[in-house]
Design an enzyme around this catalytic site. Structure first.
Site, PDB file in Angstrom:
ATOM      1  N   CYS A  52      30.621 -22.021  97.275  1.00 35.47           N
ATOM      2  CA  CYS A  52      31.328 -22.112  95.988  1.00 35.47           C
ATOM      3  C   CYS A  52      30.350 -21.757  94.867  1.00 35.47           C
ATOM      4  O   CYS A  52      29.374 -22.476  94.633  1.00 35.47           O
ATOM      5  CB  CYS A  52      31.873 -23.520  95.791  1.00 35.47           C
ATOM      6  SG  CYS A  52      32.402 -23.911  94.116  1.00 35.47           S
ATOM      7  N   CYS A  55      30.078 -24.406  92.180  1.00 35.07           N
ATOM      8  CA  CYS A  55      29.336 -25.564  92.667  1.00 35.07           C
ATOM      9  C   CYS A  55      27.835 -25.295  92.612  1.00 35.07           C
ATOM     10  O   CYS A  55      27.060 -26.167  92.225  1.00 35.07           O
ATOM     11  CB  CYS A  55      29.751 -25.897  94.098  1.00 35.07           C
ATOM     12  SG  CYS A  55      31.509 -26.279  94.274  1.00 35.07           S
TER      13      CYS A  55
END
Length: 131
Positions: A52, A55
């Protein structure tokens, strides 16, 4: 160069050695997350997934938050414990959950946030209405 997994594992070891680490620590599953929430008065938990981009981008922010607040910052990959997805209604990543005295008091699931926004989120401790 150290990869993301290695940094998270090193943080997890450091968490067991100190009370309030000044960097994020990794919870490997829901049981470890529960233990950290029970052991610390204020916990900011980031739910992330491998690969991600948002993230990964928020990782330095979480380090700043760990140093700037009295919160213990914990990262957890709900893909490693799928019960966490339902238990905490994780619909997107990164999702930030704030726990105080063992209780979930607030959540932020609005994608990447700057350090100031996350510090404010932690310092509010769920007192202000969430967006």
């Amino acid at each position: 160069m150290t990869d993301d997994t290695t940094l998270r594992e090193e943080s997890a070891r450091d968490a067991s050695e100190g009370d309030d680490p000044d960097h994020p620590v990794e919870a490997t599953d829901g049981e470890e997350l529960d233990r950290l929430v029970a052991e610390h008065d204020l916990v900011l938990a980031e739910f992330y997934t491998k690969g991600c981009a948002l993230c990964q981008a928020i990782e330095p922010v979480l380090g700043n938050v760990a140093r700037a607040t009295d919160a213990t910052v914990v990262t957890v990959n709900p893909g490693d414990d799928l019960d966490l997805v339902d238990r905490f209604d994780v619909r997107s990543v990164p999702t930030l959950l704030l726990f105080e005295d063992g209780d979930l008091v607030d959540r932020m699931a609005e994608g990447f946030q700057r350090t100031e926004a996350v510090v404010d989120f932690v310092e509010r401790r769920g007192d202000a209405a969430s967006s």
